[in-house]
Design a protein around this motif. Sequence first.
Motif, PDB file in Angstrom:
ATOM      1  N   TRP A 161      -0.586   2.526  -4.254  1.00  0.00           N
ATOM      2  CA  TRP A 161      -0.311   3.180  -5.535  1.00  0.00           C
ATOM      3  C   TRP A 161       1.142   3.631  -5.612  1.00  0.00           C
ATOM      4  CZ3 TRP A 161      -4.930   7.069  -5.134  1.00  0.00           C
ATOM      5  CH2 TRP A 161      -6.134   6.363  -5.144  1.00  0.00           C
ATOM      6  N   ALA A 162       1.631   4.213  -4.528  1.00  0.00           N
ATOM      7  CA  ALA A 162       2.992   4.766  -4.524  1.00  0.00           C
ATOM      8  C   ALA A 162       4.047   3.683  -4.666  1.00  0.00           C
ATOM      9  CB  ALA A 162       3.224   5.563  -3.240  1.00  0.00           C
ATOM     10  N   THR A 163       3.765   2.499  -4.154  1.00  0.00           N
ATOM     11  CA  THR A 163       4.732   1.409  -4.220  1.00  0.00           C
ATOM     12  C   THR A 163       4.482   0.477  -5.403  1.00  0.00           C
ATOM     13  OG1 THR A 163       3.397   0.100  -2.683  1.00  0.00           O
ATOM     14  CG2 THR A 163       5.190   1.450  -1.741  1.00  0.00           C
ATOM     15  N   GLU A 173      -0.670  -1.628  -6.533  1.00  0.00           N
ATOM     16  CA  GLU A 173      -1.922  -1.486  -7.270  1.00  0.00           C
ATOM     17  C   GLU A 173      -1.818  -0.269  -8.172  1.00  0.00           C
ATOM     18  OE1 GLU A 173      -5.442  -1.248  -4.856  1.00  0.00           O
ATOM     19  OE2 GLU A 173      -5.079  -3.193  -3.920  1.00  0.00           O
ATOM     20  N   SER A 174      -2.586  -0.297  -9.238  1.00  0.00           N
ATOM     21  CA  SER A 174      -2.644   0.866 -10.133  1.00  0.00           C
ATOM     22  C   SER A 174      -3.610   1.893  -9.569  1.00  0.00           C
ATOM     23  CB  SER A 174      -3.132   0.440 -11.514  1.00  0.00           C
ATOM     24  OG  SER A 174      -2.215  -0.432 -12.104  1.00  0.00           O
ATOM     25  N   ALA A 175      -3.245   3.141  -9.697  1.00  0.00           N
ATOM     26  CA  ALA A 175      -4.110   4.235  -9.242  1.00  0.00           C
ATOM     27  C   ALA A 175      -5.203   4.477 -10.276  1.00  0.00           C
ATOM     28  CB  ALA A 175      -3.297   5.502  -9.042  1.00  0.00           C
ATOM     29  N   PRO A 176      -6.376   4.906  -9.820  1.00  0.00           N
ATOM     30  CA  PRO A 176      -7.399   5.332 -10.779  1.00  0.00           C
ATOM     31  C   PRO A 176      -6.849   6.479 -11.627  1.00  0.00           C
ATOM     32  CG  PRO A 176      -8.309   5.185  -8.557  1.00  0.00           C
ATOM     33  CD  PRO A 176      -6.826   5.018  -8.436  1.00  0.00           C
ATOM     34  N   ASP A 177      -7.382   6.605 -12.833  1.00  0.00           N
ATOM     35  CA  ASP A 177      -6.877   7.605 -13.781  1.00  0.00           C
ATOM     36  C   ASP A 177      -6.777   9.010 -13.196  1.00  0.00           C
ATOM     37  OD1 ASP A 177      -6.599   5.684 -15.717  1.00  0.00           O
ATOM     38  OD2 ASP A 177      -8.485   6.158 -16.722  1.00  0.00           O
ATOM     39  N   TYR A 233      -5.960   9.992 -10.351  1.00  0.00           N
ATOM     40  CA  TYR A 233      -4.814  10.155  -9.453  1.00  0.00           C
ATOM     41  C   TYR A 233      -3.494   9.731 -10.098  1.00  0.00           C
ATOM     42  CZ  TYR A 233      -8.456  10.592  -5.926  1.00  0.00           C
ATOM     43  OH  TYR A 233      -9.552  11.002  -5.209  1.00  0.00           O
ATOM     44  N   ASP A 234      -3.565   9.136 -11.263  1.00  0.00           N
ATOM     45  CA  ASP A 234      -2.377   8.645 -11.954  1.00  0.00           C
ATOM     46  C   ASP A 234      -1.728   9.802 -12.718  1.00  0.00           C
ATOM     47  OD1 ASP A 234      -0.438   6.929 -12.869  1.00  0.00           O
ATOM     48  OD2 ASP A 234      -1.697   6.077 -14.448  1.00  0.00           O
ATOM     49  N   THR A 235      -0.998  10.625 -11.975  1.00  0.00           N
ATOM     50  CA  THR A 235      -0.448  11.871 -12.512  1.00  0.00           C
ATOM     51  C   THR A 235       1.077  11.849 -12.479  1.00  0.00           C
ATOM     52  OG1 THR A 235      -0.371  12.951 -10.353  1.00  0.00           O
ATOM     53  CG2 THR A 235      -2.446  13.126 -11.595  1.00  0.00           C
ATOM     54  N   ASP A 236       1.654  12.894 -13.025  1.00  0.00           N
ATOM     55  CA  ASP A 236       3.105  13.039 -12.989  1.00  0.00           C
ATOM     56  C   ASP A 236       3.630  13.053 -11.555  1.00  0.00           C
ATOM     57  OD1 ASP A 236       1.877  15.565 -12.589  1.00  0.00           O
ATOM     58  OD2 ASP A 236       3.631  16.628 -13.326  1.00  0.00           O
TER      59      ASP A 236
END
Length: 91
Positions: free
Chosen positions: A65-67, A70-74, A76-79
């Motif tokens: 996710w950090a790189t 892959e997309s993070a689940p909603d 964890y997809d935070t600022d």
Amino acid sequence: MSIDSKELEVRRKKLLFRGGHRGTKENDILIGRFMDAHLASMSEEQLERFEILMNDVPDADFFKWATGKESAPDEYDTDVLHMIQELSNAR
């Protein structure tokens, strides 16, 4: 409800330790860069979101996710994740 500055400082110190001991060198480096740049100025809410990333997400998922691999689940997809991605050149 806001907590006092002493408690925030304790949380930051715990995160500093936890973030530097993730288990993989790649994550340690990435999180270390993030903490150097942002940990001292993060709001209480951002600290909470960072704690969730550090405590709940396995190393392999976090790194993907950090790189931006892959997309993070909603949830964890935070600022905070976006701030980490910016430092990893994923954004």
